[in-house]
Scaffold this motif. Structure first.
Motif, short mmCIF file in Angstrom:
data_model
loop_
_atom_site.label_atom_id
_atom_site.label_comp_id
_atom_site.label_asym_id
_atom_site.label_seq_id
_atom_site.Cartn_x
_atom_site.Cartn_y
_atom_site.Cartn_z
N GLY A 21 0.84 -1.18 0.00
CA GLY A 21 0.00 0.00 0.00
C GLY A 21 0.88 1.23 0.00
O GLY A 21 2.10 1.15 -0.16
N GLU A 61 -3.03 6.09 2.36
CA GLU A 61 -3.79 6.75 1.29
C GLU A 61 -4.24 5.77 0.22
O GLU A 61 -5.28 5.97 -0.41
CB GLU A 61 -2.96 7.88 0.68
CG GLU A 61 -2.77 9.06 1.58
CD GLU A 61 -2.93 10.38 0.84
OE1 GLU A 61 -3.35 10.37 -0.33
OE2 GLU A 61 -2.63 11.42 1.44
N ILE A 62 -3.45 4.75 -0.05
CA ILE A 62 -3.86 3.70 -0.98
C ILE A 62 -3.85 2.40 -0.18
O ILE A 62 -2.80 1.97 0.30
CB ILE A 62 -2.93 3.62 -2.20
CG1 ILE A 62 -2.99 4.93 -2.98
CG2 ILE A 62 -3.33 2.44 -3.10
CD1 ILE A 62 -2.09 4.95 -4.20
N GLN A 65 -2.78 -3.70 -1.17
CA GLN A 65 -3.21 -4.44 -2.36
C GLN A 65 -2.62 -5.85 -2.33
O GLN A 65 -1.53 -6.07 -1.80
CB GLN A 65 -2.72 -3.71 -3.62
CG GLN A 65 -3.05 -2.23 -3.67
CD GLN A 65 -4.52 -1.97 -3.94
OE1 GLN A 65 -5.20 -2.79 -4.52
NE2 GLN A 65 -5.01 -0.81 -3.51
N THR A 69 -4.70 7.36 -7.07
CA THR A 69 -5.95 7.08 -6.37
C THR A 69 -6.13 5.59 -6.15
O THR A 69 -7.12 5.15 -5.58
CB THR A 69 -7.16 7.61 -7.18
OG1 THR A 69 -7.30 6.83 -8.38
CG2 THR A 69 -6.97 9.08 -7.53
N GLY A 70 -5.16 4.79 -6.64
CA GLY A 70 -5.26 3.33 -6.51
C GLY A 70 -5.96 2.68 -7.68
O GLY A 70 -6.22 1.47 -7.66
N LYS A 71 -6.26 3.45 -8.73
CA LYS A 71 -6.95 2.92 -9.90
C LYS A 71 -5.94 2.41 -10.92
O LYS A 71 -4.95 3.08 -11.22
CB LYS A 71 -7.81 4.00 -10.52
CG LYS A 71 -8.56 3.55 -11.77
CD LYS A 71 -9.36 4.70 -12.36
CE LYS A 71 -10.07 4.27 -13.64
NZ LYS A 71 -10.83 5.41 -14.24
#
Length: 375
Positions: free
Chosen positions: A218, A227-228, A231, A257-259
């Motif tokens: 992350g 913030e992210i 994963q 944004t983690g996208k």
């Protein structure tokens, strides 16, 4: 709270997060798609057997012959400092760490005049970054190492007591205490986040630091906020607002944004540099190396197709080394050859200079962006 109000709050929060992410994306470069010819000249004639370090802060490091140790040169090609070194590092923050005695692994720092910063030696220290160098000290004499920082006056900042420490980047660093938790510190050596329960915290890039627990990754900000979220796939550090990720054995890119914004379709992918990234959709060769590389922009569009060149190096200062039929030259981000492929070998541009090999000897090209001086 009414449904309409709730949706408005959520949208506002998303916009705020996006704006905060975008604020971090400053100072990176657009792809060099110029159609203008560049000037260049052989500023340092080919005369060296080996290039150890490219130019940094006005100095490169060479071996005149392979029988010699390492020697620094200036931008005229003159040997400087009147001494040779066993192992060397590039100048960073005004100093370079060098190993004088063979096999000692003990380094000292020298300045631009070749003079030592301090009479102390250190076990394989890191380069200075933003005024501090990470120093490793054997605190018990039995290989019991701890870390601290040294400033540009040669002063250690506190006792060496950290299990791990990152370089300062963007004004912040991360250190690991004896309890194995991490903290974030600023350049006043004041903690901005404490007791971070991660197995590893990496260097800050674009305002975020990658964190790891097991195989999950992350990103935190300088206050330690996640913030992210973590994963379930590998992530690299951010560069130019995007980070390389790996899912299902393929590489792609995620934004701040983690996208996932560029799908995981590549067998090879590098971080973005100078507005572009090197990628490949080809299979590795017998050695496991992916040599066919293309160039993509931030939208994932190919600017240079994979098979146009035999090999492309990472972009630096707007240009990349490219290879075709065994010869080396330089290209722009759209694959335009700006320095002909006539060299036996070539290295990337640094501080406006690039090492090239002619007749088995290395010299340096210099960019001349004010005119054309072809060699």
């Amino acid at each position: 709270m009414k449904k309409g109000t709730l949706l408005f709050v959520i949208a506002l929060a998303a916009l705020s997060f996006s704006a905060q992410a975008q604020k971090r994306l400053v100072g990176y470069h657009s792809p060099n798609l110029s159609t203008r010819n560049i000037g260049y000249e052989m500023a340092i004639k080919p005369q060296f057997d080996y290039i150890a370090l490219d130019f940094s802060e006005g100095f490169a490091c060479v071996r005149v012959t392979m029988a010699d140790k390492h020697t620094y040169i200036d931008t005229t090609g003159k040997l400087v400092f009147g001494k040779q070194f066993v192992n060397v590092n590039p100048f960073s923050g005004g100093y370079a760490a060098v190993e004088v005695e063979p096999g000692s692994a003990d380094y000292t720092f020298i300045d631009h005049n070749g003079k030592p910063l301090t009479d102390k030696t250190f076990r394989m220290p890191r380069n200075f970054s933003e005024g501090y160098a990470v120093i490793k000290v054997d605190v018990s004499g039995g290989g019991h190492y701890r870390y601290t920082y040294m400033d540009t006056k040669g002063k250690l900042i506190g006792e060496p007591r950290y299990l791990a420490a990152t370089n300062f980047s963007e004004g912040y660093a991360a250190i690991q205490g004896n309890n194995k938790n991490w903290m974030v510190i600023n350049k006043r050596i004041v903690a901005t986040a404490n007791n971070l329960p991660y197995e590893e915290v990496y260097q800050f890039h674009d305002g975020l630091a990658r964190v790891r627990v097991g195989e999950r990754y992350g990103f935190i900000d300088t206050a330690g906020n996640l913030e992210i979220p973590m994963q379930d796939f590998w992530c690299d550090d951010f560069s130019e607002g995007l980070c390389v990720i790996k899912k299902g054995g393929r590489f792609g890119y995620m934004d701040m944004t983690g996208k996932v914004v560029i799908p995981c379709r590549f067998t090879y992918a590098e971080p973005f540099s100078w507005g572009v990234a090197l990628v490949s959709e080809s299979a590795p060769d017998e050695s496991g190396m992916v040599t066919e590389r293309g160039v993509i922009d931030h939208d994932g569009n190919f600017l240079v197709e994979e098979k146009k060149f035999d090999f492309i190096e990472t972009f630096s200062e707007g240009y990349a080394v490219a290879v075709k039929d065994g010869k080396y030259g330089f290209i722009t981000a759209n694959g335009r050859v700006v320095i002909p492929m006539i060299y036996e070998k070539a290295r990337s541009f640094h501080d406006g200079y690039a090492a090239v090999r002619v007749n088995r000897k290395w010299g340096f090209l210099k960019l001349d962006l004010t005119g054309e001086k072809p060699f």
